[in-house]
Design a protein around this motif. Sequence first.
Motif, PDB file in Angstrom:
ATOM      1  N   VAL A   6      49.947  72.629  35.833  1.00 40.57           N
ATOM      2  CA  VAL A   6      51.348  72.380  36.147  1.00 40.57           C
ATOM      3  C   VAL A   6      51.843  73.548  36.999  1.00 40.57           C
ATOM      4  O   VAL A   6      52.084  74.649  36.484  1.00 40.57           O
ATOM      5  CB  VAL A   6      52.215  72.239  34.887  1.00 40.57           C
ATOM      6  CG1 VAL A   6      53.658  71.883  35.275  1.00 40.57           C
ATOM      7  CG2 VAL A   6      51.634  71.189  33.949  1.00 40.57           C
ATOM      8  N   GLY A   7      51.945  73.315  38.297  1.00 36.46           N
ATOM      9  CA  GLY A   7      52.488  74.337  39.181  1.00 36.46           C
ATOM     10  C   GLY A   7      54.002  74.276  39.179  1.00 36.46           C
ATOM     11  O   GLY A   7      54.587  73.189  39.284  1.00 36.46           O
ATOM     12  N   VAL A   8      54.648  75.419  39.033  1.00 33.17           N
ATOM     13  CA  VAL A   8      56.102  75.432  38.858  1.00 33.17           C
ATOM     14  C   VAL A   8      56.754  76.406  39.826  1.00 33.17           C
ATOM     15  O   VAL A   8      56.115  77.302  40.374  1.00 33.17           O
ATOM     16  CB  VAL A   8      56.483  75.825  37.409  1.00 33.17           C
ATOM     17  CG1 VAL A   8      55.869  74.867  36.410  1.00 33.17           C
ATOM     18  CG2 VAL A   8      56.073  77.273  37.099  1.00 33.17           C
ATOM     19  N   ARG A   9      58.023  76.213  40.001  1.00 32.71           N
ATOM     20  CA  ARG A   9      58.872  77.240  40.603  1.00 32.71           C
ATOM     21  C   ARG A   9      59.550  77.955  39.443  1.00 32.71           C
ATOM     22  O   ARG A   9      60.094  77.311  38.542  1.00 32.71           O
ATOM     23  CB  ARG A   9      59.899  76.620  41.530  1.00 32.71           C
ATOM     24  CG  ARG A   9      60.606  77.644  42.415  1.00 32.71           C
ATOM     25  CD  ARG A   9      61.695  76.990  43.240  1.00 32.71           C
ATOM     26  NE  ARG A   9      62.139  77.887  44.316  1.00 32.71           N
ATOM     27  CZ  ARG A   9      63.373  77.910  44.777  1.00 32.71           C
ATOM     28  NH1 ARG A   9      64.296  77.126  44.260  1.00 32.71           N
ATOM     29  NH2 ARG A   9      63.701  78.720  45.756  1.00 32.71           N
ATOM     30  N   HIS A  10      59.519  79.260  39.453  1.00 27.86           N
ATOM     31  CA  HIS A  10      60.063  80.011  38.336  1.00 27.86           C
ATOM     32  C   HIS A  10      61.561  79.745  38.191  1.00 27.86           C
ATOM     33  O   HIS A  10      62.294  79.662  39.179  1.00 27.86           O
ATOM     34  CB  HIS A  10      59.805  81.507  38.529  1.00 27.86           C
ATOM     35  CG  HIS A  10      58.352  81.828  38.706  1.00 27.86           C
ATOM     36  ND1 HIS A  10      57.405  81.536  37.754  1.00 27.86           N
ATOM     37  CD2 HIS A  10      57.666  82.397  39.737  1.00 27.86           C
ATOM     38  CE1 HIS A  10      56.211  81.922  38.174  1.00 27.86           C
ATOM     39  NE2 HIS A  10      56.343  82.447  39.384  1.00 27.86           N
ATOM     40  N   HIS A  11      62.019  79.609  36.953  1.00 27.68           N
ATOM     41  CA  HIS A  11      63.429  79.371  36.633  1.00 27.68           C
ATOM     42  C   HIS A  11      63.914  78.068  37.253  1.00 27.68           C
ATOM     43  O   HIS A  11      64.963  78.022  37.899  1.00 27.68           O
ATOM     44  CB  HIS A  11      64.304  80.540  37.085  1.00 27.68           C
ATOM     45  CG  HIS A  11      63.745  81.892  36.749  1.00 27.68           C
ATOM     46  ND1 HIS A  11      63.341  82.228  35.482  1.00 27.68           N
ATOM     47  CD2 HIS A  11      63.505  82.975  37.520  1.00 27.68           C
ATOM     48  CE1 HIS A  11      62.885  83.468  35.490  1.00 27.68           C
ATOM     49  NE2 HIS A  11      62.956  83.939  36.713  1.00 27.68           N
ATOM     50  N   SER A  12      63.162  77.004  37.040  1.00 25.16           N
ATOM     51  CA  SER A  12      63.525  75.685  37.554  1.00 25.16           C
ATOM     52  C   SER A  12      63.686  74.711  36.397  1.00 25.16           C
ATOM     53  O   SER A  12      62.730  74.447  35.660  1.00 25.16           O
ATOM     54  CB  SER A  12      62.436  75.163  38.506  1.00 25.16           C
ATOM     55  OG  SER A  12      62.540  73.765  38.666  1.00 25.16           O
ATOM     56  N   PRO A  13      64.883  74.123  36.183  1.00 21.23           N
ATOM     57  CA  PRO A  13      65.049  73.136  35.107  1.00 21.23           C
ATOM     58  C   PRO A  13      64.117  71.932  35.258  1.00 21.23           C
ATOM     59  O   PRO A  13      63.578  71.440  34.252  1.00 21.23           O
ATOM     60  CB  PRO A  13      66.520  72.725  35.245  1.00 21.23           C
ATOM     61  CG  PRO A  13      67.189  73.888  35.899  1.00 21.23           C
ATOM     62  CD  PRO A  13      66.162  74.450  36.841  1.00 21.23           C
ATOM     63  N   ALA A  14      63.932  71.440  36.481  1.00 24.98           N
ATOM     64  CA  ALA A  14      63.062  70.281  36.669  1.00 24.98           C
ATOM     65  C   ALA A  14      61.629  70.605  36.257  1.00 24.98           C
ATOM     66  O   ALA A  14      60.955  69.794  35.594  1.00 24.98           O
ATOM     67  CB  ALA A  14      63.107  69.829  38.129  1.00 24.98           C
ATOM     68  N   LEU A 155      55.500  67.533  42.897  1.00 23.97           N
ATOM     69  CA  LEU A 155      55.302  68.984  42.891  1.00 23.97           C
ATOM     70  C   LEU A 155      53.912  69.353  43.390  1.00 23.97           C
ATOM     71  O   LEU A 155      53.740  70.324  44.139  1.00 23.97           O
ATOM     72  CB  LEU A 155      55.513  69.535  41.479  1.00 23.97           C
ATOM     73  CG  LEU A 155      56.958  69.583  40.975  1.00 23.97           C
ATOM     74  CD1 LEU A 155      56.995  70.014  39.521  1.00 23.97           C
ATOM     75  CD2 LEU A 155      57.783  70.536  41.827  1.00 23.97           C
ATOM     76  N   ALA A 156      52.895  68.581  42.942  1.00 21.55           N
ATOM     77  CA  ALA A 156      51.526  68.873  43.391  1.00 21.55           C
ATOM     78  C   ALA A 156      51.415  68.762  44.906  1.00 21.55           C
ATOM     79  O   ALA A 156      50.803  69.616  45.571  1.00 21.55           O
ATOM     80  CB  ALA A 156      50.537  67.937  42.703  1.00 21.55           C
ATOM     81  N   ALA A 157      52.010  67.728  45.477  1.00 26.63           N
ATOM     82  CA  ALA A 157      51.954  67.555  46.932  1.00 26.63           C
ATOM     83  C   ALA A 157      52.681  68.696  47.633  1.00 26.63           C
ATOM     84  O   ALA A 157      52.211  69.209  48.666  1.00 26.63           O
ATOM     85  CB  ALA A 157      52.580  66.211  47.303  1.00 26.63           C
ATOM     86  N   TYR A 158      53.812  69.105  47.094  1.00 31.31           N
ATOM     87  CA  TYR A 158      54.586  70.189  47.705  1.00 31.31           C
ATOM     88  C   TYR A 158      53.787  71.490  47.712  1.00 31.31           C
ATOM     89  O   TYR A 158      53.643  72.149  48.750  1.00 31.31           O
ATOM     90  CB  TYR A 158      55.894  70.366  46.936  1.00 31.31           C
ATOM     91  CG  TYR A 158      56.761  71.513  47.410  1.00 31.31           C
ATOM     92  CD1 TYR A 158      57.608  71.371  48.499  1.00 31.31           C
ATOM     93  CD2 TYR A 158      56.731  72.740  46.756  1.00 31.31           C
ATOM     94  CE1 TYR A 158      58.408  72.419  48.933  1.00 31.31           C
ATOM     95  CE2 TYR A 158      57.524  73.798  47.172  1.00 31.31           C
ATOM     96  CZ  TYR A 158      58.366  73.628  48.262  1.00 31.31           C
ATOM     97  OH  TYR A 158      59.143  74.669  48.684  1.00 31.31           O
ATOM     98  N   PHE A 159      53.246  71.871  46.570  1.00 33.32           N
ATOM     99  CA  PHE A 159      52.540  73.144  46.494  1.00 33.32           C
ATOM    100  C   PHE A 159      51.194  73.103  47.216  1.00 33.32           C
ATOM    101  O   PHE A 159      50.756  74.119  47.770  1.00 33.32           O
ATOM    102  CB  PHE A 159      52.357  73.567  45.033  1.00 33.32           C
ATOM    103  CG  PHE A 159      53.640  73.996  44.375  1.00 33.32           C
ATOM    104  CD1 PHE A 159      54.378  75.044  44.899  1.00 33.32           C
ATOM    105  CD2 PHE A 159      54.113  73.340  43.259  1.00 33.32           C
ATOM    106  CE1 PHE A 159      55.567  75.446  44.304  1.00 33.32           C
ATOM    107  CE2 PHE A 159      55.298  73.736  42.650  1.00 33.32           C
ATOM    108  CZ  PHE A 159      56.035  74.784  43.178  1.00 33.32           C
TER     109      PHE A 159
END
Length: 763
Positions: A6-14, A155-159
């Motif tokens: 799970v790739g995330v942006r830090h401090h992201s509610p989504a 998210l996967a496509a974005y990262f």
Amino acid sequence: MTVTYVGVRHHSPACARLVRRTIAELRPAHVLVEGPADFNDRLDELLLGHTLPVAIFSHHRDGERRHASWTPFCAYSPEWVALTEGRAAGAEVRFIDLPAWHPAFAGRSNRYTDAEERYAEATGRLCREFAVDNTDALWDHLVEIQDDDGMADRLAAYFDLVRGESAAGEDDTAREAYMARWIKAAEADAAGRPVVVVTGGFHRPALRALAGRAAPEKGWPEVPRPPDGATGGSYLVPYSFKRLDAFTGYQSGMPSPEYYQRVWEDGPQAAADALTEAVVRSLRERRQPVSTADLIAARTLTEGLTRLRGHRAPARTDLLDGLVAALVTDDLEQRLPWTGRGPLRSGAHPAVVAMVRALSGDRVGRLAPGTPAPPLVHDVTAELERLGLDGAGHVTLDLTGEPDLTRGRTLHRLRVLDVPGFRRESGPAGGADPVLEEVWSLTPDGDRLPALIEAGAYGATLREAAAAALDGRIAAAGPDMRALAAVLFDAALCGSADLSDRIALALRRGIAHAPDIGALGHVLGTVLGLWRHDRVLGTAGSPLFGAVIDGCVRRVLWQVEGVRGGPAPADLERLRALAAVRDAVLHAAEVIDLDRAAVLATAARVSADTDAPPDLRGAAFGLCWSLAGATGAAADPERAVRGAASPGVLGDWLAGLFALARDEVITAGNGSVLAVLDELVGRLTETDFLVALPALRQAFAFFPPRERETIARGLLERRGLRGSARSLLRTAAPPELLAAAAELDLRATTLLTTEGLLKDPPP
């Protein structure tokens, strides 16, 4: 596949919602989280039940570098959700990243710094494609306000896109290789059960590739240990939304943390409604008129922008742009802050400031009872209680004896450590300052505990920590003489005598090459005061300080004699340097390897040098007068004043004279320099007077108000007039305005006379 990334942006509610949903669906055996692996043994401490936001503060110091960093968590941080939801699901949760002291983190103070700068080209192209201002707006458009369905694939496509066009640096490569080993170990231990890996989205593609081709890992990877001789550690600290917000300088994750907290709790529509009211309430509290119609307009415009931009619910920029359109009727001189990143600039529109503050929020974290703290916290608490400084109010200290001297040193140590709640209202401001009393204001401050925990990186006791902080300032100062002088004075106020000698050595080495007369004068004034005033600071008579005084005096005199230049505004720092030389000759002659005659000879040469600037010549004459009296080079002050009577020179020459020999001028009375000056000014034409006026005003600023009143009284007596001397010092309008008006009047008169339009021109 047993591993889910799970790739995330830090401090992201989504992203936090995606992490929570993934863990709930998979019920994994292991949840691996980007975070400091050396904190794994203390995860129970992290999950004690603190009020968020909190952060792991880590510090490190060895012979080569000093480093401090933070790993912050708020309720909607995906890493925090991974830890808490993983525990709740019965998974083993672990941090898998390198420790904060590792050289891979040498260039960053916040672990969760998103990598936008590394893939700026890709995100820039996406911003242009979707017609948004920046990455924050792009992220909201693509992620935060979208349905959760399909979020993982999106998210996967974005990262994958942004990482595919960006090269990782050596620090990222080291971290990713280490995290991949943890993933392989968890995969082997899970025996076919799911493993969830939560990391920054920038790392996700690389981790999948590395773990996919790596050999199985037997057992958990070893956690790197700091090098021998290093000191450091990690502690939990309360954090705040102010520190988390990009608009106050934090460059990780999201700006406007209160907005995203509301999104996390209630969704984007409810967040927009609540914060619209918060902005209006804030403006009304500041007595800025906002009507019910304005509130309705703000909501209407926000809804319109939301539909126009194709959003299912208001994004953050929809809300802010709608508020600006409804509440700001003036022309804005600055770009709206949410079109970029970074702190608010001064001069921002009050309504814009209120919007940013409302969306930033004022939430402050709180540690659960029993959370371990560094020894410094306990030492300071005990010391403040022992000295009676643990309350609130004003404290007046007499620095001439105990216990106030110890209390003052304690407060100064807290000051140099930037611990809030201790503010000095008055006291000695430099080594030469004879003030022997201090007044402090003590106030409770919610940021005091975090500041003390972070200051614990410097040492276990207040004395040790303050000395280490000052030591760091010495290293940072390098050859900067002013900075070293400032550290020297602070070291003396803190009672760090051992550092005083070290700083004095650094100053002594730098004097021979110091090019700045003003900086040398600053050093000389500071060191001379410390050398003289032993009762307060305990540094009087130091041979090392004496050597610094001698070196400064010699260097200043040598440099002054080489200064050349025509009429120019007085250089006040240069004048202060010569005043410091005068004081050194008067009060520390025994440590100066120049006799008074040699100093006077140098001053006499400068005062007579027509190639030297006027202020320097006046100061050199004043130096002679103050050291030798009305003999020798200063035998005829009246003649010297007459020699500097040119309108473009007089004021600057007098500035030098008054800076060095103000007492002598006053003592001589109205039959001497002031009488001659009165005569010379009276002879000036209106044009010449306006030329001389600015410099004359600056020169007389060297006299305090009482002495200026004495001079004014003498002028009245010379003219046989009665009246209030004090009234002469007051004008019906600001002096600058009166001077400008006189100059304008003179120009008009001259023009009229030239054109033959003035019948009887004034003399």
